[in-house]
Design a protein around this motif. Sequence first.
Motif, PDB file in Angstrom:
ATOM      1  N   ASP A   1     -11.210   4.083  -4.966  1.00  0.00           N
ATOM      2  CA  ASP A   1     -10.953   5.207  -3.487  1.00  0.00           C
ATOM      3  C   ASP A   1      -9.293   5.565  -3.849  1.00  0.00           C
ATOM      4  O   ASP A   1      -8.609   5.238  -4.444  1.00  0.00           O
ATOM      5  CB  ASP A   1     -10.447   4.385  -2.441  1.00  0.00           C
ATOM      6  CG  ASP A   1      -9.767   4.897  -1.339  1.00  0.00           C
ATOM      7  OD1 ASP A   1      -9.237   5.484  -1.130  1.00  0.00           O
ATOM      8  OD2 ASP A   1     -10.383   4.396  -0.114  1.00  0.00           O
TER       9      ASP A   1
ATOM     10  N   GLU B   1      -3.909   6.345   4.381  1.00  0.00           N
ATOM     11  CA  GLU B   1      -5.425   6.812   5.000  1.00  0.00           C
ATOM     12  C   GLU B   1      -6.350   5.204   4.588  1.00  0.00           C
ATOM     13  O   GLU B   1      -7.516   5.029   5.451  1.00  0.00           O
ATOM     14  CB  GLU B   1      -6.023   7.693   3.445  1.00  0.00           C
ATOM     15  CG  GLU B   1      -5.474   9.227   4.196  1.00  0.00           C
ATOM     16  CD  GLU B   1      -5.968  10.589   3.217  1.00  0.00           C
ATOM     17  OE1 GLU B   1      -6.518  10.911   3.312  1.00  0.00           O
ATOM     18  OE2 GLU B   1      -5.773   9.600   2.149  1.00  0.00           O
TER      19      GLU B   1
ATOM     20  N   TYR C   1     -13.857   8.569  -4.322  1.00  0.00           N
ATOM     21  CA  TYR C   1     -13.965   9.242  -3.250  1.00  0.00           C
ATOM     22  C   TYR C   1     -12.586   9.322  -2.896  1.00  0.00           C
ATOM     23  O   TYR C   1     -11.279   8.579  -2.811  1.00  0.00           O
ATOM     24  CB  TYR C   1     -14.865   8.964  -2.606  1.00  0.00           C
ATOM     25  CG  TYR C   1     -13.863   7.335  -2.061  1.00  0.00           C
ATOM     26  CD1 TYR C   1     -13.655   7.540  -0.431  1.00  0.00           C
ATOM     27  CD2 TYR C   1     -14.426   6.736  -2.710  1.00  0.00           C
ATOM     28  CE1 TYR C   1     -12.890   6.473  -0.552  1.00  0.00           C
ATOM     29  CE2 TYR C   1     -13.977   5.066  -2.097  1.00  0.00           C
ATOM     30  CZ  TYR C   1     -13.806   4.785  -0.529  1.00  0.00           C
ATOM     31  OH  TYR C   1     -12.956   4.097   0.058  1.00  0.00           O
ATOM     32  N   CYS C   2     -12.213  10.462  -1.685  1.00  0.00           N
ATOM     33  CA  CYS C   2     -10.388  10.816  -1.220  1.00  0.00           C
ATOM     34  C   CYS C   2     -11.000  10.807  -0.120  1.00  0.00           C
ATOM     35  O   CYS C   2     -12.143   9.725   0.538  1.00  0.00           O
ATOM     36  CB  CYS C   2     -10.160  11.990  -1.238  1.00  0.00           C
ATOM     37  SG  CYS C   2     -10.910  13.393  -1.789  1.00  0.00           S
ATOM     38  N   ARG C   3     -10.326  11.692   1.522  1.00  0.00           N
ATOM     39  CA  ARG C   3     -10.705  11.728   1.949  1.00  0.00           C
ATOM     40  C   ARG C   3     -11.671  12.412   2.671  1.00  0.00           C
ATOM     41  O   ARG C   3     -13.028  12.700   3.653  1.00  0.00           O
ATOM     42  CB  ARG C   3      -9.280  12.291   2.907  1.00  0.00           C
ATOM     43  CG  ARG C   3      -9.632  12.623   5.230  1.00  0.00           C
ATOM     44  CD  ARG C   3      -8.632  13.340   5.588  1.00  0.00           C
ATOM     45  NE  ARG C   3      -7.997  11.970   5.603  1.00  0.00           N
ATOM     46  CZ  ARG C   3      -7.227  11.336   6.963  1.00  0.00           C
ATOM     47  NH1 ARG C   3      -8.542  11.120   8.068  1.00  0.00           N
ATOM     48  NH2 ARG C   3      -6.866  10.410   7.122  1.00  0.00           N
ATOM     49  N   SER C   4     -11.691  14.253   2.133  1.00  0.00           N
ATOM     50  CA  SER C   4     -12.752  15.096   2.188  1.00  0.00           C
ATOM     51  C   SER C   4     -13.163  15.776   0.029  1.00  0.00           C
ATOM     52  O   SER C   4     -14.246  16.242   1.114  1.00  0.00           O
ATOM     53  CB  SER C   4     -12.135  16.185   2.771  1.00  0.00           C
ATOM     54  OG  SER C   4     -11.376  16.821   2.016  1.00  0.00           O
TER      55      SER C   4
ATOM     56  N   GLY D   1     -15.699  13.700   0.852  1.00  0.00           N
ATOM     57  CA  GLY D   1     -15.340  12.150   1.363  1.00  0.00           C
ATOM     58  C   GLY D   1     -15.731  11.187   2.172  1.00  0.00           C
ATOM     59  O   GLY D   1     -16.796  11.021   2.268  1.00  0.00           O
ATOM     60  N   PHE D   2     -14.449  10.174   2.328  1.00  0.00           N
ATOM     61  CA  PHE D   2     -14.739   9.323   3.144  1.00  0.00           C
ATOM     62  C   PHE D   2     -14.966   9.959   4.591  1.00  0.00           C
ATOM     63  O   PHE D   2     -15.630   8.770   5.633  1.00  0.00           O
ATOM     64  CB  PHE D   2     -13.613   8.481   3.484  1.00  0.00           C
ATOM     65  CG  PHE D   2     -13.813   7.031   3.144  1.00  0.00           C
ATOM     66  CD1 PHE D   2     -13.555   5.986   3.605  1.00  0.00           C
ATOM     67  CD2 PHE D   2     -12.630   7.136   4.884  1.00  0.00           C
ATOM     68  CE1 PHE D   2     -14.559   4.991   3.680  1.00  0.00           C
ATOM     69  CE2 PHE D   2     -12.830   5.507   5.376  1.00  0.00           C
ATOM     70  CZ  PHE D   2     -13.800   4.589   5.315  1.00  0.00           C
ATOM     71  N   SER D   3     -14.140  11.056   4.737  1.00  0.00           N
ATOM     72  CA  SER D   3     -14.995  11.216   6.351  1.00  0.00           C
ATOM     73  C   SER D   3     -15.731  11.382   6.903  1.00  0.00           C
ATOM     74  O   SER D   3     -15.968  11.821   7.621  1.00  0.00           O
ATOM     75  CB  SER D   3     -13.886  12.893   6.360  1.00  0.00           C
ATOM     76  OG  SER D   3     -14.579  13.944   5.955  1.00  0.00           O
TER      77      SER D   3
ATOM     78  N   ARG E   1      -6.956   8.073  -2.067  1.00  0.00           N
ATOM     79  CA  ARG E   1      -6.714   8.039  -1.026  1.00  0.00           C
ATOM     80  C   ARG E   1      -5.248   7.043  -0.534  1.00  0.00           C
ATOM     81  O   ARG E   1      -4.696   6.670  -1.029  1.00  0.00           O
ATOM     82  CB  ARG E   1      -7.468   7.621   0.466  1.00  0.00           C
ATOM     83  CG  ARG E   1      -8.589   8.399  -0.201  1.00  0.00           C
ATOM     84  CD  ARG E   1      -9.179   8.151   1.588  1.00  0.00           C
ATOM     85  NE  ARG E   1      -9.105   6.955   1.905  1.00  0.00           N
ATOM     86  CZ  ARG E   1      -9.705   5.978   2.737  1.00  0.00           C
ATOM     87  NH1 ARG E   1      -9.940   6.096   3.595  1.00  0.00           N
ATOM     88  NH2 ARG E   1     -10.258   4.785   2.140  1.00  0.00           N
TER      89      ARG E   1
ATOM     90  N   GLU F   1      -7.358   3.232   7.264  1.00  0.00           N
ATOM     91  CA  GLU F   1      -8.494   3.125   7.755  1.00  0.00           C
ATOM     92  C   GLU F   1     -10.256   2.766   7.469  1.00  0.00           C
ATOM     93  O   GLU F   1     -11.154   2.708   8.081  1.00  0.00           O
ATOM     94  CB  GLU F   1      -8.820   5.310   8.382  1.00  0.00           C
ATOM     95  CG  GLU F   1      -7.430   5.901   8.966  1.00  0.00           C
ATOM     96  CD  GLU F   1      -8.060   7.633   8.588  1.00  0.00           C
ATOM     97  OE1 GLU F   1      -8.899   8.031   8.059  1.00  0.00           O
ATOM     98  OE2 GLU F   1      -6.787   8.049   8.688  1.00  0.00           O
TER      99      GLU F   1
END
Length: 104
Positions: free
Chosen positions: A23, A29, A65-68, A93-95, A25, A32
Amino acid sequence: MQDLTQEQWHKQILEDTTGVILDVRTPHEVEEGIIPNAQHLDIQNAPSFMEGAQELDKAKNYYVYCRSGGRSAQACMIMESMGFKNTYNLLGGFSEWKGDKTKL
């Protein structure tokens, strides 16, 4: 680096017994939630990211992975420039992650 869809990424993780989930992020972030068993290295803090990446086993497969999906692609490229052979970027990503999530 290989970009993988959510389904491809999840399937490969389940089949890869020595793969590492990473990860990248920010700490905010990560509050979350996080994909279970992921290690955290914040790419926004470049010196810390580089230092942490140096300590990782370059022979393993890394599922990043990151947010998007943008910063994780960047992280994969940096890791490959450091000698990592197998990095997999999570598109969306995570979103967009539909799999299990947990809190740190």
